[in-house]
Design an enzyme around this catalytic site. Sequence first.
Site, PDB file in Angstrom:
ATOM      1  N   TRP A 248      31.444  73.741 -95.572  1.00 19.30           N
ATOM      2  CA  TRP A 248      31.221  72.898 -97.119  1.00 19.30           C
ATOM      3  C   TRP A 248      29.996  72.127 -96.962  1.00 19.30           C
ATOM      4  CZ3 TRP A 248      32.854  67.588 -98.307  1.00 19.30           C
ATOM      5  CH2 TRP A 248      32.544  67.232 -99.715  1.00 19.30           C
TER       6      TRP A 248
ATOM      7  N   TYR B 146      32.048  77.292-102.179  1.00 20.67           N
ATOM      8  CA  TYR B 146      31.036  76.758-101.312  1.00 20.67           C
ATOM      9  C   TYR B 146      29.635  77.375-101.501  1.00 20.67           C
ATOM     10  CZ  TYR B 146      34.776  74.384 -98.717  1.00 20.67           C
ATOM     11  OH  TYR B 146      35.817  73.618 -98.455  1.00 20.67           O
TER      12      TYR B 146
ATOM     13  N   PRO C 199      37.741  64.841 -91.634  1.00 20.60           N
ATOM     14  CA  PRO C 199      38.237  63.936 -90.570  1.00 20.60           C
ATOM     15  C   PRO C 199      37.321  62.897 -90.376  1.00 20.60           C
ATOM     16  CG  PRO C 199      37.322  66.090 -89.370  1.00 20.60           C
ATOM     17  CD  PRO C 199      37.047  66.154 -91.097  1.00 20.60           C
TER      18      PRO C 199
ATOM     19  N   ALA D 194      35.392  61.484 -92.928  1.00 22.87           N
ATOM     20  CA  ALA D 194      35.189  60.933 -94.159  1.00 22.87           C
ATOM     21  C   ALA D 194      33.694  61.279 -94.713  1.00 22.87           C
ATOM     22  CB  ALA D 194      35.545  59.515 -94.297  1.00 22.87           C
TER      23      ALA D 194
ATOM     24  N   ARG E  81      24.376  63.735 -95.892  1.00 19.80           N
ATOM     25  CA  ARG E  81      24.774  64.326 -96.888  1.00 19.80           C
ATOM     26  C   ARG E  81      24.660  63.684 -98.002  1.00 19.80           C
ATOM     27  NH1 ARG E  81      31.041  66.286 -96.157  1.00 19.80           N
ATOM     28  NH2 ARG E  81      30.071  67.740 -94.908  1.00 19.80           N
TER      29      ARG E  81
ATOM     30  N   GLY F  95      33.115  69.461 -89.575  1.00 21.07           N
ATOM     31  CA  GLY F  95      31.882  69.862 -90.375  1.00 21.07           C
ATOM     32  C   GLY F  95      30.637  69.265 -89.590  1.00 21.07           C
TER      33      GLY F  95
ATOM     34  N   GLN G  72      25.325  67.731 -83.477  1.00 18.11           N
ATOM     35  CA  GLN G  72      26.352  67.026 -84.178  1.00 18.11           C
ATOM     36  C   GLN G  72      27.592  67.673 -83.910  1.00 18.11           C
ATOM     37  OE1 GLN G  72      26.208  66.933 -88.380  1.00 18.11           O
ATOM     38  NE2 GLN G  72      24.742  65.526 -88.488  1.00 18.11           N
TER      39      GLN G  72
HETATM   40  N1  LIG Z   1      39.904  72.182 -98.972  1.00 24.81           N
HETATM   41  C1  LIG Z   1      39.127  71.095 -99.462  1.00 24.81           C
HETATM   42  O1  LIG Z   1      39.299  70.904-100.748  1.00 24.81           O
HETATM   43  C2  LIG Z   1      37.896  70.916 -98.669  1.00 24.81           C
HETATM   44  C3  LIG Z   1      37.276  69.856 -99.150  1.00 24.81           C
HETATM   45  C4  LIG Z   1      36.105  69.371 -98.181  1.00 24.81           C
HETATM   46  C5  LIG Z   1      36.079  69.806 -96.810  1.00 24.81           C
HETATM   47  N2  LIG Z   1      36.711  71.184 -96.727  1.00 24.81           N
HETATM   48  C6  LIG Z   1      36.664  71.901 -95.239  1.00 24.81           C
HETATM   49  O2  LIG Z   1      36.634  70.835 -94.340  1.00 24.81           O
HETATM   50  C7  LIG Z   1      35.435  71.025 -93.515  1.00 24.81           C
HETATM   51  C8  LIG Z   1      35.097  69.709 -93.052  1.00 24.81           C
HETATM   52  O3  LIG Z   1      34.955  68.565 -93.829  1.00 24.81           O
HETATM   53  P1  LIG Z   1      33.575  67.809 -93.804  1.00 24.81           P
HETATM   54  O4  LIG Z   1      32.436  68.646 -93.771  1.00 24.81           O
HETATM   55  O5  LIG Z   1      33.655  66.810 -95.116  1.00 24.81           O
HETATM   56  O6  LIG Z   1      33.988  66.898 -92.406  1.00 24.81           O
HETATM   57  P2  LIG Z   1      33.601  65.359 -91.975  1.00 24.81           P
HETATM   58  O7  LIG Z   1      33.678  65.671 -90.368  1.00 24.81           O
HETATM   59  O8  LIG Z   1      34.114  64.683 -92.675  1.00 24.81           O
HETATM   60  O9  LIG Z   1      31.791  65.435 -92.330  1.00 24.81           O
HETATM   61  C9  LIG Z   1      31.028  66.358 -91.659  1.00 24.81           C
HETATM   62  C10 LIG Z   1      29.708  65.587 -92.161  1.00 24.81           C
HETATM   63  O10 LIG Z   1      29.441  64.386 -91.419  1.00 24.81           O
HETATM   64  C11 LIG Z   1      28.207  64.093 -90.605  1.00 24.81           C
HETATM   65  N3  LIG Z   1      28.406  64.399 -89.176  1.00 24.81           N
HETATM   66  C12 LIG Z   1      29.506  65.122 -88.575  1.00 24.81           C
HETATM   67  N4  LIG Z   1      29.512  64.923 -87.246  1.00 24.81           N
HETATM   68  C13 LIG Z   1      28.535  64.029 -87.271  1.00 24.81           C
HETATM   69  C14 LIG Z   1      28.106  63.525 -85.938  1.00 24.81           C
HETATM   70  N5  LIG Z   1      28.795  63.922 -84.703  1.00 24.81           N
HETATM   71  N6  LIG Z   1      27.065  62.619 -85.819  1.00 24.81           N
HETATM   72  C15 LIG Z   1      26.459  62.181 -87.227  1.00 24.81           C
HETATM   73  N7  LIG Z   1      26.886  62.869 -88.330  1.00 24.81           N
HETATM   74  C16 LIG Z   1      27.885  63.691 -88.112  1.00 24.81           C
HETATM   75  C17 LIG Z   1      27.253  65.463 -90.811  1.00 24.81           C
HETATM   76  O11 LIG Z   1      26.918  65.191 -92.198  1.00 24.81           O
HETATM   77  P3  LIG Z   1      25.169  65.129 -92.446  1.00 24.81           P
HETATM   78  O12 LIG Z   1      24.377  65.430 -91.157  1.00 24.81           O
HETATM   79  O13 LIG Z   1      24.666  65.845 -93.676  1.00 24.81           O
HETATM   80  O14 LIG Z   1      25.109  63.446 -92.690  1.00 24.81           O
HETATM   81  C18 LIG Z   1      28.626  66.452 -91.201  1.00 24.81           C
HETATM   82  O15 LIG Z   1      28.275  67.773 -92.194  1.00 24.81           O
HETATM   83  C19 LIG Z   1      34.502  71.587 -94.604  1.00 24.81           C
HETATM   84  O16 LIG Z   1      33.489  72.288 -93.906  1.00 24.81           O
HETATM   85  C20 LIG Z   1      35.171  72.530 -95.179  1.00 24.81           C
HETATM   86  O17 LIG Z   1      35.726  73.657 -94.637  1.00 24.81           O
HETATM   87  C21 LIG Z   1      37.885  71.326 -97.344  1.00 24.81           C
END
Ligand SMILES: NC(=O)c1ccc[n+]([C@@H]2O[C@H](COP(=O)([O-])OP(=O)(O)OC[C@H]3O[C@@H](n4cnc5c(N)ncnc54)[C@H](OP(=O)(O)O)[C@@H]3O)[C@@H](O)[C@H]2O)c1
Length: 330
Positions: free
Chosen positions: A21, A54, A209, A211, A228, A287, A293
Amino acid sequence: MQYRRLGRSGLKLSELSFGSWVTFHNQAGYESARDMMAVAYESGINFFDNAEVYAEGQSEIIMGKALKDLAWGRDTYAVSSKVFWGGPKPTQRGLSRKHVRDACDAALRRLQVDYLDLYFCHRPDIDTPVEETVRAMHELVLQGKILYWGTSEWSAQMIFEAHGIARQYGLTPPTMEQPEYNLFHRERFEHEYARCYSELGMGTTIWSPLASGLLTGKYNQGIPKDSRATVKGYEWLKNNFESPEGKEKIERTKALEGLAKEAGMSLTHLSLLWCLHNPNVSTVILGASRTEQLRDNLAALKVAKNFDTSLVERIEKIMQNKPTAWTHNA
Ligand SMILES: NC(=O)c1ccc[n+]([C@@H]2O[C@H](COP(=O)([O-])OP(=O)(O)OC[C@H]3O[C@@H](n4cnc5c(N)ncnc54)[C@H](OP(=O)(O)O)[C@@H]3O)[C@@H](O)[C@H]2O)c1
């Protein structure tokens, strides 16, 4: 990497999984996306999450090309799609029998696979009777196009309704739910769904996970340029982070960061391990917009031994948001 059963099903998914996503197509082009999938797979991840909505299908096209080029045995990984927001026309959205079937066929084409392991109803559809959707999903199971079907952000009441219909007519019930779950968003997962775990054996593939990155601490000093919150179409995220509620979250994040340091881990690791600590979580979907990351997040498993119940108690003191436990008398 540990593997957990998807609820009461026999399917074992890696405790960390990888989703696309926002990132695939918008932030990560083909090569970067493929490289992240390779890192994930080599680390033991066996579940890749996607959805028809997506990047309007581009995310599935990228994942499909990567799956083809990486050429892993089809029996060594699971891939998902989700149906709900397919296009602007009335027949291209929702959970009608027609859209469920059309969306599944389109996802199979884009992902270049013969079947989907997991297929989700991306949201509840108040215009379609639940029975129609349960039957449509059951038919896809019989046709061999999907193995397990589930829901995303359905109420517990609707999930029980779907199970009741499946039981009454001998149809395939939903196996899993994909809810948001992180340190800031707990109520539905911990409270509303409690009976879904104990009575229905529901599995969960949890999203955001971190946020959307807030729980890495990267927004503590403002909005970083390449994050993001600056992606076109995600202005709402920037508004959320800058709202009074967002600022309050950032204060808690700073307090958590201090606690994480004392526990010998990063805030990112503490936040991911906190999700994994809940036994009702089948898999935490990561994500990442770039490989570093993803590698960083996978490294959480290396400090898992430092995450114990005393740390959970100290986290609760900072968060002050533990939902009331569900009891028969509540
Ligand atoms: N069913 C649903 O309605 C729904 C909704 C949302 C998501 N999902 C699924 O859940 C997955 C995970 O959700 P999410 O992408 O929102 O997860 P998340 O872990 O909350 O956010 C991921 C984002 O945080 C930043 N990030 C992650 N790890 C990092 C690190 N170590 N250091 C610095 N920045 C970091 C990156 O964004 P930046 O680099 O852009 O800052 C990354 O794309 C999605 O890909 C999708 O498959 C499902």
